[in-house]
Design a protein around this motif. Structure first.
Motif, PDB file in Angstrom:
ATOM      1  N   HIS A   1       0.840  -1.200   0.000  1.00  0.00           N
ATOM      2  CA  HIS A   1       0.000   0.000   0.000  1.00  0.00           C
ATOM      3  C   HIS A   1       0.876   1.251   0.000  1.00  0.00           C
ATOM      4  CE1 HIS A   1      -2.605   3.166   1.659  1.00  0.00           C
ATOM      5  NE2 HIS A   1      -3.625   2.462   1.193  1.00  0.00           N
ATOM      6  N   ALA A   2       1.893   1.270   0.850  1.00  0.00           N
ATOM      7  CA  ALA A   2       2.771   2.441   0.930  1.00  0.00           C
ATOM      8  C   ALA A   2       3.530   2.657  -0.369  1.00  0.00           C
ATOM      9  CB  ALA A   2       3.748   2.271   2.096  1.00  0.00           C
ATOM     10  N   LEU A   3       4.082   1.586  -0.926  1.00  0.00           N
ATOM     11  CA  LEU A   3       4.851   1.719  -2.165  1.00  0.00           C
ATOM     12  C   LEU A   3       3.988   2.212  -3.318  1.00  0.00           C
ATOM     13  CD1 LEU A   3       6.920  -1.589  -1.915  1.00  0.00           C
ATOM     14  CD2 LEU A   3       7.842   0.729  -1.814  1.00  0.00           C
ATOM     15  N   SER A   4       2.809   1.632  -3.456  1.00  0.00           N
ATOM     16  CA  SER A   4       1.953   2.011  -4.578  1.00  0.00           C
ATOM     17  C   SER A   4       1.432   3.430  -4.439  1.00  0.00           C
ATOM     18  CB  SER A   4       0.784   1.025  -4.710  1.00  0.00           C
ATOM     19  OG  SER A   4      -0.014   1.019  -3.542  1.00  0.00           O
ATOM     20  N   HIS A   5       1.084   3.822  -3.213  1.00  0.00           N
ATOM     21  CA  HIS A   5       0.527   5.167  -3.035  1.00  0.00           C
ATOM     22  C   HIS A   5       1.605   6.247  -3.089  1.00  0.00           C
ATOM     23  CE1 HIS A   5      -3.061   2.928  -1.993  1.00  0.00           C
ATOM     24  NE2 HIS A   5      -3.739   4.049  -2.075  1.00  0.00           N
ATOM     25  N   SER A   6       2.787   5.955  -2.592  1.00  0.00           N
ATOM     26  CA  SER A   6       3.850   6.958  -2.709  1.00  0.00           C
ATOM     27  C   SER A   6       4.267   7.127  -4.170  1.00  0.00           C
ATOM     28  CB  SER A   6       5.058   6.572  -1.846  1.00  0.00           C
ATOM     29  OG  SER A   6       5.600   5.327  -2.236  1.00  0.00           O
ATOM     30  N   ALA A   7       4.269   6.033  -4.928  1.00  0.00           N
ATOM     31  CA  ALA A   7       4.583   6.140  -6.354  1.00  0.00           C
ATOM     32  C   ALA A   7       3.509   6.933  -7.087  1.00  0.00           C
ATOM     33  CB  ALA A   7       4.724   4.737  -6.967  1.00  0.00           C
ATOM     34  N   LEU A   8       2.253   6.666  -6.752  1.00  0.00           N
ATOM     35  CA  LEU A   8       1.155   7.405  -7.381  1.00  0.00           C
ATOM     36  C   LEU A   8       1.230   8.885  -7.016  1.00  0.00           C
ATOM     37  CD1 LEU A   8      -1.477   7.338  -9.069  1.00  0.00           C
ATOM     38  CD2 LEU A   8      -2.710   6.899  -6.923  1.00  0.00           C
TER      39      LEU A   8
ATOM     40  N   LEU B   1      -3.956  16.798 -10.131  1.00  0.00           N
ATOM     41  CA  LEU B   1      -4.477  17.185  -8.827  1.00  0.00           C
ATOM     42  C   LEU B   1      -5.656  16.320  -8.408  1.00  0.00           C
ATOM     43  CD1 LEU B   1      -4.324  21.098  -9.036  1.00  0.00           C
ATOM     44  CD2 LEU B   1      -2.510  19.460  -8.491  1.00  0.00           C
ATOM     45  N   ASP B   2      -6.374  15.760  -9.378  1.00  0.00           N
ATOM     46  CA  ASP B   2      -7.544  14.935  -9.069  1.00  0.00           C
ATOM     47  C   ASP B   2      -7.172  13.628  -8.366  1.00  0.00           C
ATOM     48  OD1 ASP B   2      -6.376  14.412 -11.721  1.00  0.00           O
ATOM     49  OD2 ASP B   2      -7.851  12.785 -11.816  1.00  0.00           O
ATOM     50  N   LEU B   3      -5.900  13.238  -8.439  1.00  0.00           N
ATOM     51  CA  LEU B   3      -5.478  11.981  -7.829  1.00  0.00           C
ATOM     52  C   LEU B   3      -4.918  12.145  -6.415  1.00  0.00           C
ATOM     53  CD1 LEU B   3      -3.723  10.204 -10.834  1.00  0.00           C
ATOM     54  CD2 LEU B   3      -5.948   9.650  -9.823  1.00  0.00           C
ATOM     55  N   LEU B   4      -4.736  13.376  -5.970  1.00  0.00           N
ATOM     56  CA  LEU B   4      -4.046  13.591  -4.693  1.00  0.00           C
ATOM     57  C   LEU B   4      -4.797  12.975  -3.519  1.00  0.00           C
ATOM     58  CD1 LEU B   4      -2.688  17.234  -5.081  1.00  0.00           C
ATOM     59  CD2 LEU B   4      -1.499  15.068  -5.465  1.00  0.00           C
ATOM     60  N   GLN B   5      -6.099  13.110  -3.491  1.00  0.00           N
ATOM     61  CA  GLN B   5      -6.886  12.559  -2.380  1.00  0.00           C
ATOM     62  C   GLN B   5      -6.633  11.065  -2.224  1.00  0.00           C
ATOM     63  OE1 GLN B   5     -11.153  12.946  -2.807  1.00  0.00           O
ATOM     64  NE2 GLN B   5     -11.518  11.305  -1.344  1.00  0.00           N
ATOM     65  N   HIS B   6      -6.569  10.350  -3.331  1.00  0.00           N
ATOM     66  CA  HIS B   6      -6.368   8.903  -3.290  1.00  0.00           C
ATOM     67  C   HIS B   6      -4.898   8.569  -3.022  1.00  0.00           C
ATOM     68  CE1 HIS B   6     -10.371   8.913  -4.971  1.00  0.00           C
ATOM     69  NE2 HIS B   6      -9.936   9.673  -5.962  1.00  0.00           N
ATOM     70  N   ALA B   7      -4.011   9.316  -3.654  1.00  0.00           N
ATOM     71  CA  ALA B   7      -2.582   9.009  -3.541  1.00  0.00           C
ATOM     72  C   ALA B   7      -2.030   9.262  -2.149  1.00  0.00           C
ATOM     73  CB  ALA B   7      -1.801   9.838  -4.563  1.00  0.00           C
ATOM     74  N   MET B   8      -2.662  10.161  -1.378  1.00  0.00           N
ATOM     75  CA  MET B   8      -2.111  10.555  -0.080  1.00  0.00           C
ATOM     76  C   MET B   8      -2.540   9.642   1.062  1.00  0.00           C
ATOM     77  SD  MET B   8      -2.285  14.695  -0.562  1.00  0.00           S
ATOM     78  CE  MET B   8      -1.497  15.151   0.976  1.00  0.00           C
ATOM     79  N   GLN B   9      -3.246   8.568   0.767  1.00  0.00           N
ATOM     80  CA  GLN B   9      -3.607   7.613   1.818  1.00  0.00           C
ATOM     81  C   GLN B   9      -2.342   6.946   2.372  1.00  0.00           C
ATOM     82  OE1 GLN B   9      -6.874   4.878   0.818  1.00  0.00           O
ATOM     83  NE2 GLN B   9      -7.250   6.162  -0.977  1.00  0.00           N
ATOM     84  N   ASP B  10      -2.351   6.701   3.676  1.00  0.00           N
ATOM     85  CA  ASP B  10      -1.144   6.163   4.311  1.00  0.00           C
ATOM     86  C   ASP B  10      -1.505   5.260   5.490  1.00  0.00           C
ATOM     87  OD1 ASP B  10       1.708   6.116   5.330  1.00  0.00           O
ATOM     88  OD2 ASP B  10       0.651   7.083   6.993  1.00  0.00           O
ATOM     89  N   TYR B  11      -0.837   4.114   5.565  1.00  0.00           N
ATOM     90  CA  TYR B  11      -0.981   3.211   6.711  1.00  0.00           C
ATOM     91  C   TYR B  11       0.337   3.014   7.456  1.00  0.00           C
ATOM     92  CZ  TYR B  11      -5.395   1.760   4.489  1.00  0.00           C
ATOM     93  OH  TYR B  11      -6.645   1.734   3.919  1.00  0.00           O
ATOM     94  N   ILE B  12       1.386   3.727   7.039  1.00  0.00           N
ATOM     95  CA  ILE B  12       2.704   3.503   7.617  1.00  0.00           C
ATOM     96  C   ILE B  12       2.924   4.303   8.898  1.00  0.00           C
ATOM     97  CG2 ILE B  12       5.185   3.852   7.236  1.00  0.00           C
ATOM     98  CD1 ILE B  12       4.146   1.395   5.849  1.00  0.00           C
ATOM     99  N   HIS B  13       2.502   5.560   8.904  1.00  0.00           N
ATOM    100  CA  HIS B  13       2.803   6.366  10.100  1.00  0.00           C
ATOM    101  C   HIS B  13       1.614   7.152  10.633  1.00  0.00           C
ATOM    102  CE1 HIS B  13       3.223  10.493   8.259  1.00  0.00           C
ATOM    103  NE2 HIS B  13       3.219   9.742   7.183  1.00  0.00           N
ATOM    104  N   GLN B  14       0.701   7.605   9.774  1.00  0.00           N
ATOM    105  CA  GLN B  14      -0.349   8.520  10.244  1.00  0.00           C
ATOM    106  C   GLN B  14      -1.334   7.846  11.199  1.00  0.00           C
ATOM    107  OE1 GLN B  14      -0.478  11.787   6.631  1.00  0.00           O
ATOM    108  NE2 GLN B  14      -1.935  10.126   6.559  1.00  0.00           N
ATOM    109  N   ILE B  15      -1.700   6.597  10.930  1.00  0.00           N
ATOM    110  CA  ILE B  15      -2.668   5.937  11.820  1.00  0.00           C
ATOM    111  C   ILE B  15      -2.074   5.713  13.208  1.00  0.00           C
ATOM    112  CG2 ILE B  15      -3.942   4.840   9.942  1.00  0.00           C
ATOM    113  CD1 ILE B  15      -2.475   2.237  10.613  1.00  0.00           C
ATOM    114  N   TRP B  16      -0.777   5.548  13.290  1.00  0.00           N
ATOM    115  CA  TRP B  16      -0.128   5.335  14.585  1.00  0.00           C
ATOM    116  C   TRP B  16       0.061   6.646  15.343  1.00  0.00           C
ATOM    117  CZ3 TRP B  16      -0.114   0.324  15.469  1.00  0.00           C
ATOM    118  CH2 TRP B  16      -0.085  -0.547  14.365  1.00  0.00           C
ATOM    119  N   ARG B  17       0.220   7.732  14.602  1.00  0.00           N
ATOM    120  CA  ARG B  17       0.443   9.027  15.241  1.00  0.00           C
ATOM    121  C   ARG B  17      -0.850   9.774  15.538  1.00  0.00           C
ATOM    122  NH1 ARG B  17       5.677  10.601  11.362  1.00  0.00           N
ATOM    123  NH2 ARG B  17       7.234   9.755  12.798  1.00  0.00           N
ATOM    124  N   ALA B  18      -1.955   9.310  14.967  1.00  0.00           N
ATOM    125  CA  ALA B  18      -3.234  10.016  15.142  1.00  0.00           C
ATOM    126  C   ALA B  18      -3.593  10.248  16.605  1.00  0.00           C
ATOM    127  CB  ALA B  18      -4.342   9.265  14.417  1.00  0.00           C
TER     128      ALA B  18
END
Length: 311
Positions: free
Chosen positions: A202-209, A219-236
């Protein structure tokens, strides 16, 4: 052993390095951009060393050679194999400390560039980036602080490598800067030691996107591309309201949202052709619901990076 001083010392000069926002969601430790809040050094060669932090934001920071900026200057001298000449170094900053806007990176880069100027520019920009990245441990803040714009960067035993992108047309930044500090060490301590294969993919594909979307202006892809499970869910849990912003900001005009660096600042992309009042209202309501105060700023992306000016 260190070499001699440079044969000719420069006239007094000023170095200005911008703040930066790193990660941008999935680009953990590898993607960042610069914004026009600055750390400024004024350097005057003289017969003894003086370190002078100025302004309320730097109150309590060391006023001697243990200051982080001066230690950064020594890193450059060591890499160049030279001795740093004595100078008066005045330090000012607009970058909020411990807020996830690269305050340490701006100070580090400003110090490294200032020392290189003081020494007669023995190191090229690529080497300066490597010095900064190895001191920080990653290049996502220091690269945009040095070069400006949006930067994808890697750091490994072979070196530091980067690609700088000009910001897409009409891409603006809105930052919510809460009135509390969050240390990078604390924000890193909550991250797991291991990740599942699914989270890694997930991280590799979304960071590449995300990198591709920024490079091509999608710009239309930013909302989807910026999803993250590596650090944000843990820091929330460390940043009240972060989850609400990540999930709902797009309903109020954001093109995408992310924790800025280690936080607690939150970054939202917006289209500069559209009003940001609805986004500001939403961010203000999130702060109010969580009993927080702070400031909301609309900023362009800084495209100049670190600048040197003769005084």
């Amino acid at each position: 052993m260190p070499g001699l001083f440079p044969a000719v010392l420069p006239a007094a000069f000023e170095v200005r390095s911008p703040a930066s926002s790193a990660n941008l969601g999935p680009g953990f430790d590898s993607l960042g951009l610069s914004v026009p809040l600055y750390t400024t050094l004024r350097v005057t060669p003289q017969t003894r060393t003086e370190v002078v932090p100025l302004g309320p934001d730097l109150e309590g920071t060391p006023a001697d050679e243990s200051n982080y900026v001066y230690r950064a200057m020594l890193l450059t001298a060591k890499r160049a194999g030279m001795t740093l000449p004595p100078a008066r170094v005045e330090i000012e900053t607009e970058v909020p400390l411990a807020r996830g806007l690269g305050s340490s990176a701006a100070a580090l880069v400003a110090g490294i560039v200032a020392a290189n100027e003081l020494l007669g520019r023995p190191l090229d920009d690529a080497t300066l980036l490597d010095v900064a990245a190895r001191e920080e441990g990653h290049a996502d803040n220091v690269a945009p602080a040095l070069y400006g714009g949006i930067v994808v960067a890697t750091l490994d035993k072979l070196g530091t490598h980067h690609i700088r992108l000009d910001p897409p047309a009409h891409l603006g930044v809105t930052v919510l800067i809460p009135d509390f500090e969050l240390s990078t060490a604390k924000a890193r301590a909550v991250l797991p030691n291991e990740y599942s294969r699914a989270d890694a993919v997930h991280a590799l594909s979304h960071s590449a996107l995300l990198a591709a979307a920024l490079a091509t202006g999608r710009l239309d892809l930013l909302q989807h591309a910026m999803q993250d499970y590596i650090h944000q869910i843990w820091r929330a849990p460390l940043v009240p309201g972060l989850s609400d912003i990540l999930e709902e900001a797009h309903k109020h005009g954001a093109l995408g949202a992310a924790l800025s660096g280690a936080g607690p600042t939150v970054l939202c992309f917006h289209d500069t052709r559209h009003e940001t009042h609805p986004l500001h209202a939403f961010l203000s309501s999130v702060m109010k619901r969580n009993g927080l105060e702070g400031q909301i700023l609309d900023l362009p992306i800084d495209t100049q990076g670190t600048l040197i000016r003769t005084l």
